[in-house]
Design an enzyme around this catalytic site. Sequence first.
Site, PDB file in Angstrom:
ATOM      1  N   PHE A  83      -1.401   5.638   0.481  1.00 12.90           N
ATOM      2  CA  PHE A  83      -1.500   5.332  -0.952  1.00 12.90           C
ATOM      3  C   PHE A  83      -2.168   6.450  -1.744  1.00 12.90           C
ATOM      4  O   PHE A  83      -1.996   6.540  -2.951  1.00 12.90           O
ATOM      5  CB  PHE A  83      -2.298   4.024  -1.150  1.00 12.90           C
TER       6      PHE A  83
ATOM      7  N   LYS B  80       9.324   5.544   3.565  1.00 11.13           N
ATOM      8  CA  LYS B  80       8.661   4.227   3.487  1.00 11.13           C
ATOM      9  C   LYS B  80       7.301   4.503   2.850  1.00 11.13           C
ATOM     10  O   LYS B  80       6.322   4.800   3.535  1.00 11.13           O
ATOM     11  CB  LYS B  80       8.526   3.653   4.907  1.00 11.13           C
TER      12      LYS B  80
ATOM     13  N   GLU C 123       2.924   0.610   0.216  1.00 12.87           N
ATOM     14  CA  GLU C 123       3.294  -0.563  -0.592  1.00 12.87           C
ATOM     15  C   GLU C 123       2.289  -0.797  -1.725  1.00 12.87           C
ATOM     16  O   GLU C 123       2.481  -1.668  -2.560  1.00 12.87           O
ATOM     17  CB  GLU C 123       3.430  -1.806   0.296  1.00 12.87           C
TER      18      GLU C 123
ATOM     19  N   SER D  64      -4.020   6.389   8.083  1.00 13.83           N
ATOM     20  CA  SER D  64      -5.264   6.234   8.843  1.00 13.83           C
ATOM     21  C   SER D  64      -5.028   6.506  10.334  1.00 13.83           C
ATOM     22  O   SER D  64      -3.910   6.387  10.838  1.00 13.83           O
ATOM     23  CB  SER D  64      -5.797   4.816   8.643  1.00 13.83           C
TER      24      SER D  64
ATOM     25  N   CYS E 113      -7.959  12.903   1.924  1.00 22.30           N
ATOM     26  CA  CYS E 113      -8.226  13.227   3.325  1.00 22.30           C
ATOM     27  C   CYS E 113      -8.952  14.559   3.450  1.00 22.30           C
ATOM     28  O   CYS E 113      -9.452  14.899   4.504  1.00 22.30           O
ATOM     29  CB  CYS E 113      -6.934  13.273   4.120  1.00 22.30           C
TER      30      CYS E 113
ATOM     31  N   GLU F 159     -14.741   7.154   8.565  1.00 20.48           N
ATOM     32  CA  GLU F 159     -14.235   7.664   7.285  1.00 20.48           C
ATOM     33  C   GLU F 159     -14.429   6.547   6.260  1.00 20.48           C
ATOM     34  O   GLU F 159     -13.884   5.452   6.424  1.00 20.48           O
ATOM     35  CB  GLU F 159     -12.741   7.985   7.424  1.00 20.48           C
TER      36      GLU F 159
HETATM   37  P1  NAD Z   1      -2.707   3.327   6.204  1.00 22.39           P
HETATM   38  O1  NAD Z   1      -2.769   3.838   7.593  1.00 22.39           O
HETATM   39  O2  NAD Z   1      -3.262   1.988   5.897  1.00 22.39           O
HETATM   40  O3  NAD Z   1      -1.192   3.301   5.685  1.00 22.39           O
HETATM   41  C1  NAD Z   1      -0.335   4.421   5.839  1.00 22.39           C
HETATM   42  C2  NAD Z   1       1.099   3.920   5.942  1.00 22.39           C
HETATM   43  O4  NAD Z   1       1.237   3.139   7.132  1.00 22.39           O
HETATM   44  C3  NAD Z   1       1.545   3.051   4.777  1.00 22.39           C
HETATM   45  O5  NAD Z   1       2.870   3.384   4.435  1.00 22.39           O
HETATM   46  C4  NAD Z   1       1.460   1.645   5.348  1.00 22.39           C
HETATM   47  O6  NAD Z   1       2.398   0.769   4.779  1.00 22.39           O
HETATM   48  C5  NAD Z   1       1.762   1.868   6.821  1.00 22.39           C
HETATM   49  N1  NAD Z   1       1.116   0.865   7.676  1.00 22.39           N
HETATM   50  C6  NAD Z   1      -0.082   0.261   7.454  1.00 22.39           C
HETATM   51  N2  NAD Z   1      -0.355  -0.588   8.451  1.00 22.39           N
HETATM   52  C7  NAD Z   1       0.668  -0.529   9.321  1.00 22.39           C
HETATM   53  C8  NAD Z   1       0.954  -1.167  10.562  1.00 22.39           C
HETATM   54  N3  NAD Z   1       0.114  -2.055  11.092  1.00 22.39           N
HETATM   55  N4  NAD Z   1       2.094  -0.842  11.198  1.00 22.39           N
HETATM   56  C9  NAD Z   1       2.937   0.052  10.666  1.00 22.39           C
HETATM   57  N5  NAD Z   1       2.730   0.690   9.487  1.00 22.39           N
HETATM   58  C10 NAD Z   1       1.601   0.402   8.821  1.00 22.39           C
HETATM   59  O7  NAD Z   1      -3.400   4.456   5.285  1.00 22.39           O
HETATM   60  P2  NAD Z   1      -3.760   4.377   3.730  1.00 22.39           P
HETATM   61  O8  NAD Z   1      -4.927   3.472   3.544  1.00 22.39           O
HETATM   62  O9  NAD Z   1      -2.553   4.162   2.914  1.00 22.39           O
HETATM   63  O10 NAD Z   1      -4.220   5.896   3.480  1.00 22.39           O
HETATM   64  C11 NAD Z   1      -5.525   6.353   3.689  1.00 22.39           C
HETATM   65  C12 NAD Z   1      -5.632   7.104   4.995  1.00 22.39           C
HETATM   66  O11 NAD Z   1      -4.708   8.182   5.019  1.00 22.39           O
HETATM   67  C13 NAD Z   1      -6.989   7.755   5.198  1.00 22.39           C
HETATM   68  O12 NAD Z   1      -7.385   7.554   6.516  1.00 22.39           O
HETATM   69  C14 NAD Z   1      -6.735   9.223   4.915  1.00 22.39           C
HETATM   70  O13 NAD Z   1      -7.614  10.119   5.556  1.00 22.39           O
HETATM   71  C15 NAD Z   1      -5.358   9.364   5.455  1.00 22.39           C
HETATM   72  N6  NAD Z   1      -4.708  10.547   4.923  1.00 22.39           N
HETATM   73  C16 NAD Z   1      -4.568  11.610   5.764  1.00 22.39           C
HETATM   74  C17 NAD Z   1      -3.995  12.764   5.302  1.00 22.39           C
HETATM   75  C18 NAD Z   1      -3.831  13.940   6.199  1.00 22.39           C
HETATM   76  O14 NAD Z   1      -3.101  14.838   5.849  1.00 22.39           O
HETATM   77  N7  NAD Z   1      -4.474  13.985   7.343  1.00 22.39           N
HETATM   78  C19 NAD Z   1      -3.531  12.845   3.973  1.00 22.39           C
HETATM   79  C20 NAD Z   1      -3.677  11.729   3.151  1.00 22.39           C
HETATM   80  C21 NAD Z   1      -4.267  10.576   3.647  1.00 22.39           C
END
Ligand code: NAD
Length: 505
Positions: free
Chosen positions: A154, A178, A181, A231, A286, A388
């Site tokens: 997000f 994808k 959401e 994450s 991040c 984090e």
């Molecule tokens: P998230 O892991 O909750 O969600 C990421 C994606 O995974 C979304 O599209 C979500 O719909 C999907 N998802 C969530 N739960 C799932 C499940 N159980 N099974 C399958 N898919 C699932 O992450 P977030 O809260 O949207 O984003 C924040 C995180 O992203 C932080 O940890 C941040 O550090 C990381 N991030 C990393 C980078 C990088 O380049 N390393 C860049 C941006 C963000």
Amino acid sequence: MANHHQQVLRHYINGCYVTGKSGRLGDIYDPTQGVVAKQVALASKAETQMAIGVAAKAFPAWAATSAGKRAKIMFRFRDLVQQHMDELAVLLSAEHGKTLEDARGSVTRGMEVVEYACGISQLLKGEYSAAVAIGVDSWNMRQPLGVCVGITPFNFPAMVPMWMFPMALACGNTFILKPSEKDPSVALRLAELMTEAGLPDGVLNVLNGDKEAVDVLLRDERIAGISFVGSTAIGEIIYRTGTAHNKRVQALCGAKNHMLVMPDADLEQVVDAIMGAAYGSAGERCMAVAVVVTIDDHTSDAIIEKLLPRVRALKMGAYTDEAVEMGPLISPEAQSRVKGYIDQGVSEGATLVYDGRNATVVGCEDGCFVGATIFDNVTKEMTIYRDEIFGPVLSIMRAGGYEAALSLINEHQYGNGTAIFTRDGDAARDFTQRVQIGMVGVNVPIPVPMAFHSFGGWKQSLFGDHAMHGPEGVRFYTRLKTVTSRWPSGIRSGAMFDFRAGGEY
Ligand code: NAD
């Protein structure tokens, strides 16, 4: 009517909007007011399979399109993104909450990847070795993988998708995005602009959804590659499940970025850097600086003294106010999670120098705001250091010496970004050589690589072998094929039972 004006957001498949029929909806907040503003359809298994079918059908013709023609579409897309910059920024900020300036900056960083992808003809050039044996030549080419998937977080709802799909498409793959959401509108608009730029239908599809859709994407045999950013807990599952189903997977994950401030650093520059890097985008980056490490008490004390008036003056509020420097968090859930971490920091014995838990914004009293927060005397056993937090919470750690500071950074589970602030070239050189982190800044707090380099961390911050965009992006979205050829010339080498290239050297 364009999708983003609807109350229930739809999917964008095969060049048009498709109403979700699963009956499952996700809530999208207006985070400045803390209320649900829209909803988004969450795809069912059948809808996900339908999207895969569309992308698979579009693949052969797109893969056979010349790289130059694919690049022309990218050039047009780049111009459309530039023309629609303000509209894209508003769509993004309304759902995410970050300032318009920050939103525009992130779209610009994404656009730079599109600019890099415009050079795809050059990037796909293979290698050629003439006369590897008598009458035999050898050469290689990079071919697309097939249908690729992007699963995005997000916090950068435009930039992170733009790390992925421009590279994937330029390389000749078709793509299913994808998006998160929580804020998918800007991704849908980008897909519309790709269609306007001339992309054939079905080559880029946006499927809204959650775990149910992702579980299908991870297993379906028609999917060849998966790019994930999010994450660590989810990224690790994506990586293990996707690779177990024979897919190429890159999963860029969580972070805890340290900024090492040496005693000789320019403290005015340091404090400016901390303000932007710790509190910009409310810490939901991040590459945010979450920890400032010093090697002497004098530097920590001086930083806190200079930081406090700046934090007190930090203007928090809605993106619609151009004077605002920091917006809300993405949702009430994120707000209570971050406040919970501040409670925990206090109970674990860190010194709460500045408390953002009760900060409010006039006119947005129910918004998902958490004020800028500073902890001092944080130790490596504390949860607020290990986890984090993904909010505007800065920890200050007093390491006591350079080697101890370096070990602290190297022992952390995450290895995304780090920075050293110093005037000493020797210290900077030693740090950049020995630190176990993927992206390093020297007097640069957020060292995000340009589009023609690649973005990616180490350790628990990246699963897989490839970073994103730049040369690594081309490698990830293509596979290598090597051809050894001989044309009949009357030269005969006879039957060969050894392992040479096909003839006499
Ligand atoms: P998230 O892991 O909750 O969600 C990421 C994606 O995974 C979304 O599209 C979500 O719909 C999907 N998802 C969530 N739960 C799932 C499940 N159980 N099974 C399958 N898919 C699932 O992450 P977030 O809260 O949207 O984003 C924040 C995180 O992203 C932080 O940890 C941040 O550090 C990381 N991030 C990393 C980078 C990088 O380049 N390393 C860049 C941006 C963000």
